[in-house]
Design a protein around this motif. Structure first.
Motif, PDB file in Angstrom:
ATOM      1  N   GLN A 117       0.790  -1.276  -0.105  1.00  0.00           N
ATOM      2  CA  GLN A 117       0.095   0.042  -0.014  1.00  0.00           C
ATOM      3  C   GLN A 117       0.804   1.177  -0.091  1.00  0.00           C
ATOM      4  OE1 GLN A 117      -1.241  -2.633   2.632  1.00  0.00           O
ATOM      5  NE2 GLN A 117      -2.190  -3.482   0.698  1.00  0.00           N
ATOM      6  N   MET A 118       1.950   1.251   0.547  1.00  0.00           N
ATOM      7  CA  MET A 118       2.821   2.320   0.593  1.00  0.00           C
ATOM      8  C   MET A 118       3.084   2.919  -0.863  1.00  0.00           C
ATOM      9  SD  MET A 118       6.632   3.043   2.617  1.00  0.00           S
ATOM     10  CE  MET A 118       7.427   2.156   1.624  1.00  0.00           C
ATOM     11  N   HIS A 119       3.721   1.822  -1.702  1.00  0.00           N
ATOM     12  CA  HIS A 119       3.733   2.161  -2.902  1.00  0.00           C
ATOM     13  C   HIS A 119       2.644   2.626  -3.962  1.00  0.00           C
ATOM     14  CE1 HIS A 119       7.907   0.469  -2.353  1.00  0.00           C
ATOM     15  NE2 HIS A 119       7.244  -0.814  -1.974  1.00  0.00           N
ATOM     16  N   LEU A 120       1.562   2.031  -3.703  1.00  0.00           N
ATOM     17  CA  LEU A 120       0.344   2.571  -4.272  1.00  0.00           C
ATOM     18  C   LEU A 120      -0.005   3.588  -4.015  1.00  0.00           C
ATOM     19  CD1 LEU A 120      -1.983  -0.783  -4.242  1.00  0.00           C
ATOM     20  CD2 LEU A 120      -0.901   0.268  -6.049  1.00  0.00           C
ATOM     21  N   ALA A 121       0.090   4.039  -2.620  1.00  0.00           N
ATOM     22  CA  ALA A 121      -0.244   5.392  -2.096  1.00  0.00           C
ATOM     23  C   ALA A 121       0.813   6.333  -3.246  1.00  0.00           C
ATOM     24  CB  ALA A 121      -0.099   5.698  -0.982  1.00  0.00           C
ATOM     25  N   ARG A 122       1.815   6.292  -2.869  1.00  0.00           N
ATOM     26  CA  ARG A 122       2.759   7.174  -3.528  1.00  0.00           C
ATOM     27  C   ARG A 122       2.779   7.170  -5.298  1.00  0.00           C
ATOM     28  NH1 ARG A 122       8.314   5.338  -0.521  1.00  0.00           N
ATOM     29  NH2 ARG A 122       7.968   6.434   1.455  1.00  0.00           N
ATOM     30  N   GLU A 123       2.375   6.100  -5.748  1.00  0.00           N
ATOM     31  CA  GLU A 123       2.327   6.093  -7.399  1.00  0.00           C
ATOM     32  C   GLU A 123       0.836   6.528  -7.877  1.00  0.00           C
ATOM     33  OE1 GLU A 123       3.082   2.017  -8.722  1.00  0.00           O
ATOM     34  OE2 GLU A 123       5.183   1.964  -7.335  1.00  0.00           O
ATOM     35  N   MET A 124      -0.227   6.325  -6.957  1.00  0.00           N
ATOM     36  CA  MET A 124      -1.510   6.750  -7.352  1.00  0.00           C
ATOM     37  C   MET A 124      -1.850   8.288  -6.876  1.00  0.00           C
ATOM     38  SD  MET A 124      -2.129   4.163  -9.398  1.00  0.00           S
ATOM     39  CE  MET A 124      -4.082   4.856  -9.619  1.00  0.00           C
ATOM     40  N   GLY A 125      -1.016   8.721  -5.963  1.00  0.00           N
ATOM     41  CA  GLY A 125      -1.506  10.081  -5.503  1.00  0.00           C
ATOM     42  C   GLY A 125      -2.683  10.035  -4.450  1.00  0.00           C
ATOM     43  N   VAL A 126      -2.951   8.835  -4.118  1.00  0.00           N
ATOM     44  CA  VAL A 126      -4.199   8.917  -2.954  1.00  0.00           C
ATOM     45  C   VAL A 126      -3.563   8.384  -1.664  1.00  0.00           C
ATOM     46  CG1 VAL A 126      -6.145   7.287  -2.555  1.00  0.00           C
ATOM     47  CG2 VAL A 126      -5.595   8.012  -4.860  1.00  0.00           C
ATOM     48  N   SER A 127      -3.797   9.161  -0.816  1.00  0.00           N
ATOM     49  CA  SER A 127      -3.279   9.076   0.611  1.00  0.00           C
ATOM     50  C   SER A 127      -3.959   7.979   1.176  1.00  0.00           C
ATOM     51  CB  SER A 127      -3.888  10.349   1.544  1.00  0.00           C
ATOM     52  OG  SER A 127      -3.187  11.482   1.004  1.00  0.00           O
ATOM     53  N   PHE A 128      -3.094   6.972   2.154  1.00  0.00           N
ATOM     54  CA  PHE A 128      -3.500   5.839   2.935  1.00  0.00           C
ATOM     55  C   PHE A 128      -3.189   6.200   4.479  1.00  0.00           C
ATOM     56  CE2 PHE A 128      -3.126   1.992   4.962  1.00  0.00           C
ATOM     57  CZ  PHE A 128      -3.731   0.906   4.129  1.00  0.00           C
ATOM     58  N   ILE A 129      -4.095   6.170   5.390  1.00  0.00           N
ATOM     59  CA  ILE A 129      -3.988   6.397   6.721  1.00  0.00           C
ATOM     60  C   ILE A 129      -4.295   5.311   7.304  1.00  0.00           C
ATOM     61  CG2 ILE A 129      -4.788   7.849   8.693  1.00  0.00           C
ATOM     62  CD1 ILE A 129      -5.457  10.003   6.883  1.00  0.00           C
ATOM     63  N   ALA A 130      -3.202   4.531   8.110  1.00  0.00           N
ATOM     64  CA  ALA A 130      -3.415   3.380   9.031  1.00  0.00           C
ATOM     65  C   ALA A 130      -3.501   4.104  10.435  1.00  0.00           C
ATOM     66  CB  ALA A 130      -2.223   2.353   8.913  1.00  0.00           C
ATOM     67  N   ALA A 131      -4.809   3.658  10.907  1.00  0.00           N
ATOM     68  CA  ALA A 131      -5.214   4.432  12.277  1.00  0.00           C
ATOM     69  C   ALA A 131      -5.346   3.656  13.309  1.00  0.00           C
ATOM     70  CB  ALA A 131      -6.488   5.174  12.107  1.00  0.00           C
ATOM     71  N   GLY A 132      -4.847   2.119  13.198  1.00  0.00           N
ATOM     72  CA  GLY A 132      -4.912   1.279  14.244  1.00  0.00           C
ATOM     73  C   GLY A 132      -6.195   0.139  14.192  1.00  0.00           C
ATOM     74  N   HIS A 133      -6.011  -0.963  14.102  1.00  0.00           N
ATOM     75  CA  HIS A 133      -7.031  -2.068  14.038  1.00  0.00           C
ATOM     76  C   HIS A 133      -8.079  -1.757  15.169  1.00  0.00           C
ATOM     77  CE1 HIS A 133      -7.772  -6.374  12.408  1.00  0.00           C
ATOM     78  NE2 HIS A 133      -8.824  -6.044  13.209  1.00  0.00           N
ATOM     79  N   HIS A 134      -7.417  -1.822  16.427  1.00  0.00           N
ATOM     80  CA  HIS A 134      -8.160  -1.790  17.579  1.00  0.00           C
ATOM     81  C   HIS A 134      -8.922  -0.591  17.349  1.00  0.00           C
ATOM     82  CE1 HIS A 134      -9.412  -2.596  21.714  1.00  0.00           C
ATOM     83  NE2 HIS A 134      -9.250  -1.354  21.835  1.00  0.00           N
ATOM     84  N   ALA A 135      -8.159   0.564  17.408  1.00  0.00           N
ATOM     85  CA  ALA A 135      -8.666   1.891  17.463  1.00  0.00           C
ATOM     86  C   ALA A 135      -9.891   2.319  16.715  1.00  0.00           C
ATOM     87  CB  ALA A 135      -7.501   2.903  17.212  1.00  0.00           C
ATOM     88  N   THR A 136      -9.966   1.617  15.219  1.00  0.00           N
ATOM     89  CA  THR A 136     -10.979   1.756  14.378  1.00  0.00           C
ATOM     90  C   THR A 136     -12.086   1.079  14.749  1.00  0.00           C
ATOM     91  OG1 THR A 136      -9.658   0.279  12.811  1.00  0.00           O
ATOM     92  CG2 THR A 136      -9.322   2.635  12.624  1.00  0.00           C
ATOM     93  N   GLU A 137     -11.927  -0.205  15.340  1.00  0.00           N
ATOM     94  CA  GLU A 137     -13.125  -0.974  15.773  1.00  0.00           C
ATOM     95  C   GLU A 137     -13.301  -1.294  17.059  1.00  0.00           C
ATOM     96  OE1 GLU A 137     -12.715  -4.322  12.024  1.00  0.00           O
ATOM     97  OE2 GLU A 137     -11.683  -4.898  13.893  1.00  0.00           O
ATOM     98  N   ARG A 138     -13.259  -0.039  17.863  1.00  0.00           N
ATOM     99  CA  ARG A 138     -13.832  -0.315  19.196  1.00  0.00           C
ATOM    100  C   ARG A 138     -15.204   0.427  19.337  1.00  0.00           C
ATOM    101  NH1 ARG A 138      -8.915   3.711  21.042  1.00  0.00           N
ATOM    102  NH2 ARG A 138      -9.950   5.618  20.772  1.00  0.00           N
ATOM    103  N   TYR A 139     -15.786   0.827  18.403  1.00  0.00           N
ATOM    104  CA  TYR A 139     -16.991   1.628  18.552  1.00  0.00           C
ATOM    105  C   TYR A 139     -18.130   0.677  18.090  1.00  0.00           C
ATOM    106  CZ  TYR A 139     -13.918   5.539  18.479  1.00  0.00           C
ATOM    107  OH  TYR A 139     -12.606   6.317  19.056  1.00  0.00           O
ATOM    108  N   GLY A 140     -18.310  -0.164  17.371  1.00  0.00           N
ATOM    109  CA  GLY A 140     -19.522  -1.084  16.813  1.00  0.00           C
ATOM    110  C   GLY A 140     -19.678  -1.908  17.820  1.00  0.00           C
ATOM    111  N   ALA A 141     -19.209  -2.674  18.822  1.00  0.00           N
ATOM    112  CA  ALA A 141     -19.659  -3.726  19.749  1.00  0.00           C
ATOM    113  C   ALA A 141     -20.096  -3.080  20.585  1.00  0.00           C
ATOM    114  CB  ALA A 141     -18.529  -4.653  20.283  1.00  0.00           C
ATOM    115  N   PRO A 142     -19.934  -1.988  21.326  1.00  0.00           N
ATOM    116  CA  PRO A 142     -20.561  -1.233  22.386  1.00  0.00           C
ATOM    117  C   PRO A 142     -22.113  -0.696  21.915  1.00  0.00           C
ATOM    118  CG  PRO A 142     -18.699  -0.036  21.879  1.00  0.00           C
ATOM    119  CD  PRO A 142     -18.522  -1.207  21.135  1.00  0.00           C
ATOM    120  N   ALA A 143     -22.105  -0.140  20.651  1.00  0.00           N
ATOM    121  CA  ALA A 143     -23.177   0.397  20.141  1.00  0.00           C
ATOM    122  C   ALA A 143     -24.169  -0.814  19.811  1.00  0.00           C
ATOM    123  CB  ALA A 143     -22.953   1.111  18.795  1.00  0.00           C
TER     124      ALA A 143
END
Length: 258
Positions: free
Chosen positions: A210-236
């Motif tokens: 994904q690092m190469h794809l982001a640089r070559e395609m000009g599309v930004s990639f943000i990795a924000a943490g597996h746990h951090a992005t998935e801690r809201y659905g279960a309690p909701a």
């Protein structure tokens, strides 16, 4: 109030519709405990730490996103798996786990809840006019946004989630007008996000390609943490069901920097 195990399972299945998904493990009841349920604990992963915390909370059931059983496991109940199951069975606690169905729910799921936390306009699931999804089983979400560039977006994500994010971009000055996201380990959806016209993509993890794809395609990639992005659905989801069924509910956060 209390509810019988099979009745509670029916409520969760009716809400999350696991039969719609091809998943990496069994959705629903993974370990059977007591029949009458009054108190339910929610968490992200069925770790030993969460199980022990649920025992302390006198829970009758645990609801998680990441359960105990996955495709490719060899089936032996030994080591860490044996200990987690031993604790559940010793205290007669039910374990319910929903993976992709929890990601996908249009209001209470991981992707919907992450979008709400980030202040994005929702209503982007399949069937909503003028919006779109992408990726395998249409799990990814898209939204129109207004961020000056990827660095501003990354700072916003970090502030909301309270943790450092990894940003890769081929064009740090490019305005972000269309944002794609899919929680957890969905780095493999990046090409689909690019094809859907995204200027930036948010997920939990990044792999080498994904690092190469982001640089070559000009599309930004943000990795924000597996746990951090998935801690809201279960309690909701669990809070919704607990309210509907008159149960006590507690979300227990087990910190995970991954």
């Amino acid at each position: 109030m209390s509810i019988e195990r099979n009745q509670l399972l029916s409520v969760f299945n009716g809400l999350l519709q696991p039969e719609r998904f091809k998943d990496y493990g069994p959705n629903g009841l993974q370990v059977e405990g007591k029949n009458e349920i009054r108190r339910i604990v929610s968490g992200v992963t069925a770790s030993r730490a969460l199980i022990e915390a649920a025992i302390d909370a006198k829970a009758d059931a645990i609801f998680v996103h990441h359960g105990l059983f996955w495709k490719g496991m060899d089936g032996r109940i030994t080591g860490w798996l044996k200990e987690r199951i031993r604790l559940l069975m010793a205290h007669d606690i039910n374990l319910l786990a929903y993976h992709l169905p929890l990601d996908a729910h249009p209001e209470l799921g991981n992707n919907a809840q992450l979008g709400l936390k980030l202040g994005l306009k929702l209503g982007v699931k399949a069937g909503v006019q003028g919006q779109a999804t992408f990726g395998d089983q249409n799990l990814g979400w898209l939204a129109n946004v207004e961020f000056a560039n990827a660095a501003v977006l990354a700072e916003h994500v970090q502030t909301v989630l309270g943790r450092q994010a990894t940003l890769v971009s081929g064009d740090l000055q490019k305005p972000i007008r269309k944002l794609a996201w899919c929680t957890g380990g969905a780095q493999g959806f990046f090409e689909s996000a690019i094809a859907a016209g995204a200027d930036a993509y948010i997920t939990g993890e990044i792999s080498e390609p994904q690092m190469h794809l982001a640089r070559e395609m000009g599309v930004s990639f943000i990795a924000a943490g597996h746990h951090a992005t998935e801690r809201y659905g279960a309690p909701a989801v669990t809070a919704h069901v607990a309210n509907e069924c008159g149960l006590e509910h507690q979300f227990i956060e087990i910190d995970n920097p991954a």
